[in-house]
Write an enzyme that holds these catalytic residues in place. Structure first.
Site, short mmCIF file in Angstrom:
data_model
loop_
_atom_site.label_atom_id
_atom_site.label_comp_id
_atom_site.label_asym_id
_atom_site.label_seq_id
_atom_site.Cartn_x
_atom_site.Cartn_y
_atom_site.Cartn_z
N THR A 12 0.83 -1.22 0.00
CA THR A 12 0.00 0.00 0.00
C THR A 12 0.86 1.26 0.00
O THR A 12 0.49 2.27 -0.62
CB THR A 12 -0.93 -0.02 1.23
OG1 THR A 12 -1.81 -1.13 1.08
CG2 THR A 12 -1.74 1.25 1.35
N SER A 53 1.44 -7.56 -1.32
CA SER A 53 2.17 -8.65 -0.66
C SER A 53 1.40 -9.96 -0.58
O SER A 53 1.99 -11.00 -0.30
CB SER A 53 2.64 -8.21 0.72
OG SER A 53 1.55 -8.03 1.60
N THR A 86 1.52 -4.73 3.91
CA THR A 86 1.27 -5.13 5.30
C THR A 86 0.65 -6.52 5.40
O THR A 86 0.77 -7.17 6.44
CB THR A 86 0.35 -4.13 6.00
OG1 THR A 86 -0.85 -4.01 5.22
CG2 THR A 86 1.01 -2.77 6.12
N ASP A 87 -0.01 -6.97 4.34
CA ASP A 87 -0.77 -8.23 4.43
C ASP A 87 0.09 -9.41 4.84
O ASP A 87 -0.34 -10.27 5.62
CB ASP A 87 -1.46 -8.54 3.10
CG ASP A 87 -2.64 -7.61 2.82
OD1 ASP A 87 -2.91 -6.72 3.64
OD2 ASP A 87 -3.29 -7.79 1.77
N1 ASP Z 1 -2.97 -3.91 2.35
C1 ASP Z 1 -1.68 -4.18 1.93
C2 ASP Z 1 -0.66 -3.14 2.38
O1 ASP Z 1 -0.86 -2.53 3.35
C3 ASP Z 1 -1.49 -4.56 0.55
C4 ASP Z 1 -0.28 -5.43 0.53
O2 ASP Z 1 -0.05 -6.16 1.48
O3 ASP Z 1 0.47 -5.34 -0.43
O4 ASP Z 1 0.38 -2.92 1.82
#
Ligand code: ASP
Length: 333
Positions: A12, A53, A86-87
Protein backbone atom coordinates in the site's frame (compact mmCIF):
# COMPACT_ATOMS: atom_id res chain seq x y z
CA UNK A 1 24.11 9.32 11.52
CA UNK A 2 24.59 6.77 8.77
CA UNK A 3 23.90 5.15 5.47
CA UNK A 4 20.63 3.26 5.03
CA UNK A 5 19.56 1.23 2.01
CA UNK A 6 15.83 1.07 1.28
CA UNK A 7 14.72 -2.10 -0.52
CA UNK A 8 11.36 -1.40 -2.13
CA UNK A 9 8.92 -4.31 -2.68
CA UNK A 10 5.52 -2.61 -3.12
CA UNK A 11 2.45 -2.76 -0.85
CA UNK A 12 0.00 0.00 0.00
CA UNK A 13 2.88 2.39 0.72
CA UNK A 14 3.65 2.14 -3.04
CA UNK A 15 0.02 1.88 -4.23
CA UNK A 16 -1.95 4.09 -6.58
CA UNK A 17 -5.53 4.03 -7.85
CA UNK A 18 -5.88 1.67 -10.81
CA UNK A 19 -9.43 2.63 -11.87
CA UNK A 20 -11.18 -0.08 -9.85
CA UNK A 21 -9.02 -0.34 -6.74
CA UNK A 22 -5.52 0.29 -5.41
CA UNK A 23 -2.45 -1.72 -6.33
CA UNK A 24 1.29 -1.34 -5.90
CA UNK A 25 2.98 0.24 -8.92
CA UNK A 26 5.35 2.94 -7.60
CA UNK A 27 9.10 2.68 -7.54
CA UNK A 28 11.11 3.06 -4.36
CA UNK A 29 12.27 6.57 -5.27
CA UNK A 30 8.64 7.78 -5.42
CA UNK A 31 7.94 6.20 -2.03
CA UNK A 32 11.06 7.72 -0.48
CA UNK A 33 10.15 11.17 -1.86
CA UNK A 34 7.07 11.23 0.43
CA UNK A 35 9.09 10.92 3.64
CA UNK A 36 11.34 13.28 5.59
CA UNK A 37 14.80 11.74 5.79
CA UNK A 38 16.21 12.03 9.35
CA UNK A 39 19.09 14.47 9.69
CA UNK A 40 22.49 12.93 8.98
CA UNK A 41 21.05 9.88 7.21
CA UNK A 42 21.92 9.18 3.59
CA UNK A 43 19.68 6.83 1.64
CA UNK A 44 20.15 4.60 -1.39
CA UNK A 45 17.16 2.81 -2.96
CA UNK A 46 17.08 -0.71 -4.39
CA UNK A 47 13.97 -1.45 -6.48
CA UNK A 48 13.41 -5.17 -5.97
CA UNK A 49 9.74 -5.43 -7.04
CA UNK A 50 6.44 -3.58 -6.77
CA UNK A 51 3.65 -5.96 -5.84
CA UNK A 52 0.87 -6.31 -3.31
CA UNK A 53 2.17 -8.65 -0.66
CA UNK A 54 -0.65 -11.20 -0.89
CA UNK A 55 0.99 -12.18 -4.21
CA UNK A 56 4.45 -12.86 -2.80
CA UNK A 57 6.00 -16.30 -3.29
CA UNK A 58 8.83 -18.19 -1.59
CA UNK A 59 10.96 -17.31 -4.60
CA UNK A 60 10.27 -13.59 -3.95
CA UNK A 61 11.09 -13.98 -0.25
CA UNK A 62 14.38 -15.71 -1.10
CA UNK A 63 15.15 -12.86 -3.53
CA UNK A 64 14.50 -10.40 -0.69
CA UNK A 65 16.72 -12.40 1.68
CA UNK A 66 19.55 -12.39 -0.87
CA UNK A 67 19.06 -8.65 -1.55
CA UNK A 68 19.39 -7.90 2.17
CA UNK A 69 22.56 -9.98 2.45
CA UNK A 70 24.04 -8.35 -0.67
CA UNK A 71 23.36 -4.88 0.72
CA UNK A 72 24.93 -5.81 4.07
CA UNK A 73 28.05 -7.10 2.32
CA UNK A 74 28.97 -3.39 2.08
CA UNK A 75 30.55 -2.43 5.43
CA UNK A 76 29.63 1.24 4.88
CA UNK A 77 25.92 0.41 5.15
CA UNK A 78 24.55 0.98 8.67
CA UNK A 79 21.10 -0.50 8.26
CA UNK A 80 18.39 -1.64 5.86
CA UNK A 81 14.75 -0.63 5.47
CA UNK A 82 12.36 -2.86 3.52
CA UNK A 83 9.12 -1.25 2.36
CA UNK A 84 6.54 -4.03 2.12
CA UNK A 85 2.82 -4.70 1.89
CA UNK A 86 1.27 -5.13 5.30
CA UNK A 87 -0.77 -8.23 4.43
CA UNK A 88 2.16 -10.65 4.62
CA UNK A 89 4.79 -8.38 6.18
CA UNK A 90 4.96 -10.62 9.26
CA UNK A 91 5.94 -13.58 7.07
CA UNK A 92 8.80 -11.86 5.22
CA UNK A 93 10.01 -10.18 8.42
CA UNK A 94 10.24 -13.52 10.25
CA UNK A 95 11.84 -15.24 7.25
CA UNK A 96 14.55 -12.55 7.18
CA UNK A 97 14.94 -12.70 10.96
CA UNK A 98 15.49 -16.46 11.01
CA UNK A 99 18.43 -16.00 8.59
CA UNK A 100 19.76 -12.68 9.92
CA UNK A 101 23.41 -13.03 10.98
CA UNK A 102 24.45 -9.39 11.27
CA UNK A 103 24.19 -6.85 14.10
CA UNK A 104 22.96 -4.16 11.73
CA UNK A 105 19.19 -3.67 11.84
CA UNK A 106 16.79 -4.65 9.06
CA UNK A 107 13.55 -2.72 9.48
CA UNK A 108 10.30 -3.54 7.68
CA UNK A 109 7.61 -0.93 7.28
CA UNK A 110 4.64 -0.08 5.09
CA UNK A 111 1.37 1.82 5.25
CA UNK A 112 -2.35 1.35 5.66
CA UNK A 113 -3.12 4.36 3.42
CA UNK A 114 -1.95 4.54 -0.21
CA UNK A 115 1.00 6.51 -1.56
CA UNK A 116 -0.78 9.72 -2.49
CA UNK A 117 -3.32 9.83 0.37
CA UNK A 118 -3.28 13.36 1.87
CA UNK A 119 -3.47 11.94 5.41
CA UNK A 120 -1.28 8.91 4.68
CA UNK A 121 0.67 7.06 7.34
CA UNK A 122 3.45 5.97 4.94
CA UNK A 123 5.65 9.09 5.30
CA UNK A 124 5.80 8.88 9.10
CA UNK A 125 6.35 5.11 9.09
CA UNK A 126 9.17 5.42 6.55
CA UNK A 127 10.81 8.26 8.48
CA UNK A 128 10.66 6.22 11.69
CA UNK A 129 12.01 3.13 9.91
CA UNK A 130 14.96 5.12 8.50
CA UNK A 131 15.68 6.53 11.95
CA UNK A 132 15.55 3.06 13.53
CA UNK A 133 17.77 1.51 10.84
CA UNK A 134 20.38 4.24 11.38
CA UNK A 135 20.27 4.09 15.18
CA UNK A 136 23.18 2.50 17.02
CA UNK A 137 20.84 1.29 19.80
CA UNK A 138 18.91 -0.91 17.35
CA UNK A 139 22.02 -2.99 16.60
CA UNK A 140 21.77 -6.61 17.64
CA UNK A 141 17.97 -6.55 17.77
CA UNK A 142 17.55 -8.50 14.54
CA UNK A 143 14.77 -7.79 12.09
CA UNK A 144 12.26 -5.19 13.29
CA UNK A 145 8.82 -3.97 12.25
CA UNK A 146 8.28 -0.20 12.60
CA UNK A 147 4.71 1.03 12.42
CA UNK A 148 2.68 3.85 14.00
CA UNK A 149 5.52 4.93 16.29
CA UNK A 150 6.19 1.44 17.65
CA UNK A 151 9.10 -0.91 17.03
CA UNK A 152 8.30 -4.63 17.18
CA UNK A 153 10.56 -7.68 17.01
CA UNK A 154 9.84 -9.69 13.85
CA UNK A 155 9.22 -12.87 15.85
CA UNK A 156 5.66 -13.00 17.16
CA UNK A 157 4.48 -9.81 15.51
CA UNK A 158 1.36 -10.02 13.33
CA UNK A 159 -1.02 -7.72 11.51
CA UNK A 160 -3.81 -7.01 14.00
CA UNK A 161 -5.85 -4.36 12.18
CA UNK A 162 -7.21 -4.55 8.64
CA UNK A 163 -7.54 -0.77 8.21
CA UNK A 164 -6.41 1.18 11.29
CA UNK A 165 -2.97 2.80 11.32
CA UNK A 166 -1.63 0.83 14.32
CA UNK A 167 -1.62 -2.30 12.22
CA UNK A 168 0.98 -4.45 14.02
CA UNK A 169 1.45 -5.96 17.47
CA UNK A 170 2.70 -9.06 19.21
CA UNK A 171 -0.51 -10.21 20.95
CA UNK A 172 1.58 -12.36 23.35
CA UNK A 173 4.29 -9.75 24.00
CA UNK A 174 5.08 -6.05 23.80
CA UNK A 175 7.00 -3.63 21.55
CA UNK A 176 10.80 -3.68 21.82
CA UNK A 177 11.17 0.08 21.30
CA UNK A 178 9.26 3.20 20.39
CA UNK A 179 9.98 6.24 18.27
CA UNK A 180 9.32 9.43 20.21
CA UNK A 181 10.41 13.02 19.64
CA UNK A 182 12.77 11.99 16.86
CA UNK A 183 14.51 9.32 18.95
CA UNK A 184 14.36 5.55 19.25
CA UNK A 185 13.83 4.45 22.86
CA UNK A 186 14.74 0.79 23.38
CA UNK A 187 12.43 -0.96 25.88
CA UNK A 188 13.76 -4.52 25.81
CA UNK A 189 15.94 -6.92 23.81
CA UNK A 190 14.15 -9.56 21.73
CA UNK A 191 14.98 -13.26 22.18
CA UNK A 192 16.37 -14.75 18.98
CA UNK A 193 17.92 -18.13 18.18
CA UNK A 194 21.15 -18.22 16.16
CA UNK A 195 20.68 -17.73 12.40
CA UNK A 196 19.88 -20.51 9.96
CA UNK A 197 22.20 -20.70 6.93
CA UNK A 198 21.05 -18.80 3.83
CA UNK A 199 19.73 -21.44 1.37
CA UNK A 200 21.88 -22.02 -1.72
CA UNK A 201 20.76 -20.46 -5.03
CA UNK A 202 19.68 -23.83 -6.46
CA UNK A 203 17.63 -24.93 -3.43
CA UNK A 204 14.45 -26.82 -4.33
CA UNK A 205 11.43 -24.85 -3.14
CA UNK A 206 9.23 -26.95 -0.85
CA UNK A 207 5.45 -26.73 -0.75
CA UNK A 208 4.30 -25.75 2.76
CA UNK A 209 0.58 -25.47 3.55
CA UNK A 210 -1.63 -24.20 6.36
CA UNK A 211 -4.67 -26.22 7.47
CA UNK A 212 -7.13 -24.87 10.06
CA UNK A 213 -9.09 -27.04 12.49
CA UNK A 214 -12.70 -26.23 13.38
CA UNK A 215 -15.90 -27.91 14.58
CA UNK A 216 -16.85 -30.82 12.31
CA UNK A 217 -13.44 -30.78 10.56
CA UNK A 218 -12.16 -34.12 9.30
CA UNK A 219 -8.58 -34.80 8.09
CA UNK A 220 -9.54 -34.41 4.41
CA UNK A 221 -7.85 -31.05 3.80
CA UNK A 222 -4.79 -32.05 5.83
CA UNK A 223 -4.48 -35.23 3.76
CA UNK A 224 -5.10 -33.26 0.57
CA UNK A 225 -2.07 -31.11 1.44
CA UNK A 226 0.03 -34.25 1.92
CA UNK A 227 -1.35 -35.60 -1.37
CA UNK A 228 -0.43 -32.32 -3.10
CA UNK A 229 3.19 -32.93 -2.08
CA UNK A 230 3.45 -30.66 0.95
CA UNK A 231 6.78 -31.17 2.70
CA UNK A 232 5.50 -29.24 5.67
CA UNK A 233 2.13 -28.28 7.16
CA UNK A 234 1.25 -25.73 9.81
CA UNK A 235 -1.82 -27.04 11.60
CA UNK A 236 -3.87 -24.18 13.06
CA UNK A 237 -5.49 -26.00 15.95
CA UNK A 238 -8.12 -24.81 18.42
CA UNK A 239 -7.38 -23.52 21.92
CA UNK A 240 -3.96 -24.40 23.28
CA UNK A 241 -3.29 -26.66 20.27
CA UNK A 242 -6.08 -29.23 20.04
CA UNK A 243 -7.79 -31.21 17.27
CA UNK A 244 -9.33 -34.71 17.06
CA UNK A 245 -8.01 -38.29 17.28
CA UNK A 246 -8.62 -38.56 13.52
CA UNK A 247 -6.47 -35.52 12.82
CA UNK A 248 -3.77 -36.91 15.14
CA UNK A 249 -3.77 -40.15 13.14
CA UNK A 250 -3.40 -38.18 9.90
CA UNK A 251 -0.54 -36.15 11.42
CA UNK A 252 1.23 -39.33 12.54
CA UNK A 253 0.90 -40.86 9.06
CA UNK A 254 2.19 -37.68 7.40
CA UNK A 255 5.20 -37.49 9.73
CA UNK A 256 5.97 -41.16 8.95
CA UNK A 257 6.20 -40.05 5.30
CA UNK A 258 8.71 -37.32 6.19
CA UNK A 259 6.29 -34.38 6.32
CA UNK A 260 7.11 -31.70 8.92
CA UNK A 261 4.10 -30.72 11.01
CA UNK A 262 3.92 -27.62 13.22
CA UNK A 263 1.05 -26.83 15.58
CA UNK A 264 -0.22 -23.30 16.17
CA UNK A 265 -3.62 -22.01 17.26
CA UNK A 266 -6.60 -19.93 16.09
CA UNK A 267 -6.53 -18.05 19.43
CA UNK A 268 -4.96 -14.56 19.08
CA UNK A 269 -2.62 -14.69 22.11
CA UNK A 270 -0.72 -17.12 24.34
CA UNK A 271 1.35 -20.24 23.68
CA UNK A 272 0.23 -23.66 22.49
CA UNK A 273 0.80 -26.22 25.24
CA UNK A 274 0.59 -29.95 25.96
CA UNK A 275 -2.49 -30.09 28.20
CA UNK A 276 -5.20 -32.17 26.52
CA UNK A 277 -5.33 -35.70 25.15
CA UNK A 278 -8.08 -37.40 23.02
CA UNK A 279 -6.85 -35.46 19.97
CA UNK A 280 -5.19 -32.60 21.86
CA UNK A 281 -1.68 -31.14 21.79
CA UNK A 282 -0.41 -33.98 24.04
CA UNK A 283 -1.22 -36.45 21.26
CA UNK A 284 -0.09 -34.17 18.41
CA UNK A 285 3.30 -33.77 20.11
CA UNK A 286 3.53 -37.52 20.77
CA UNK A 287 2.86 -38.07 17.05
CA UNK A 288 5.94 -35.93 16.28
CA UNK A 289 4.38 -32.53 15.56
CA UNK A 290 6.31 -29.48 16.78
CA UNK A 291 4.44 -26.97 18.95
CA UNK A 292 5.25 -23.42 17.88
CA UNK A 293 5.02 -21.46 21.14
CA UNK A 294 3.41 -18.08 20.48
CA UNK A 295 3.94 -18.04 16.70
CA UNK A 296 0.71 -17.53 14.77
CA UNK A 297 -0.23 -19.29 11.51
CA UNK A 298 1.78 -17.24 8.98
CA UNK A 299 4.96 -17.34 11.05
CA UNK A 300 4.52 -20.99 12.06
CA UNK A 301 4.40 -21.75 8.34
CA UNK A 302 7.54 -19.65 7.77
CA UNK A 303 9.34 -21.63 10.52
CA UNK A 304 8.40 -24.86 8.70
CA UNK A 305 9.47 -23.38 5.36
CA UNK A 306 12.83 -22.25 6.74
CA UNK A 307 13.39 -25.69 8.29
CA UNK A 308 12.56 -27.43 5.00
CA UNK A 309 14.99 -25.12 3.19
CA UNK A 310 17.70 -25.70 5.81
CA UNK A 311 17.96 -29.47 5.54
CA UNK A 312 17.12 -32.32 3.18
CA UNK A 313 16.41 -35.09 5.68
CA UNK A 314 13.42 -35.35 8.03
CA UNK A 315 15.47 -35.50 11.26
CA UNK A 316 17.52 -32.43 10.25
CA UNK A 317 14.36 -30.60 9.29
CA UNK A 318 12.68 -31.40 12.61
CA UNK A 319 15.80 -30.14 14.46
CA UNK A 320 15.84 -26.95 12.38
CA UNK A 321 12.12 -26.42 13.05
CA UNK A 322 12.57 -26.82 16.82
CA UNK A 323 15.47 -24.38 16.61
CA UNK A 324 13.45 -21.84 14.60
CA UNK A 325 10.56 -22.08 17.04
CA UNK A 326 12.56 -21.99 20.24
CA UNK A 327 14.19 -19.07 22.05
CA UNK A 328 17.98 -18.69 22.15
CA UNK A 329 20.70 -21.14 21.09
CA UNK A 330 22.60 -22.03 17.97
CA UNK A 331 21.45 -23.52 14.68
CA UNK A 332 22.28 -27.18 14.37
CA UNK A 333 20.47 -27.85 11.14
N1 ASP B 1 -2.97 -3.91 2.35
C1 ASP B 1 -1.68 -4.18 1.93
C2 ASP B 1 -0.66 -3.14 2.38
O1 ASP B 1 -0.86 -2.53 3.35
C3 ASP B 1 -1.49 -4.56 0.55
C4 ASP B 1 -0.28 -5.43 0.53
O2 ASP B 1 -0.05 -6.16 1.48
O3 ASP B 1 0.47 -5.34 -0.43
O4 ASP B 1 0.38 -2.92 1.82
Amino acid sequence: MGQVVVISTGGTIASRWQGSGFAADARGGDVLATAAVPEGVTVRVVDLMSVNSARLTTRDQLALLRAVHEVLADPDVDGVVVTHGTDTLEESAFFLDLHHDDPRPVVLTGAQRPLEAPDGDGPRNLHDALLTAATEAARGMGVLVVFAGQVHAARGTIKVQTLAADAFADPSGSPVAEVKDGRVLVLRQPERPGPLPVPPADVVLPRVDIVTHHCDADPLLFNAAVGAGAQGIALVATGAGNATPEVVAAVEAAIARGVLVAVTTRVPAGPVAEIYTHGGAVDLAAAGAVLTGTLRAGQARIAVLAAALASGDPAGRARALRHAVGGAGTAEA
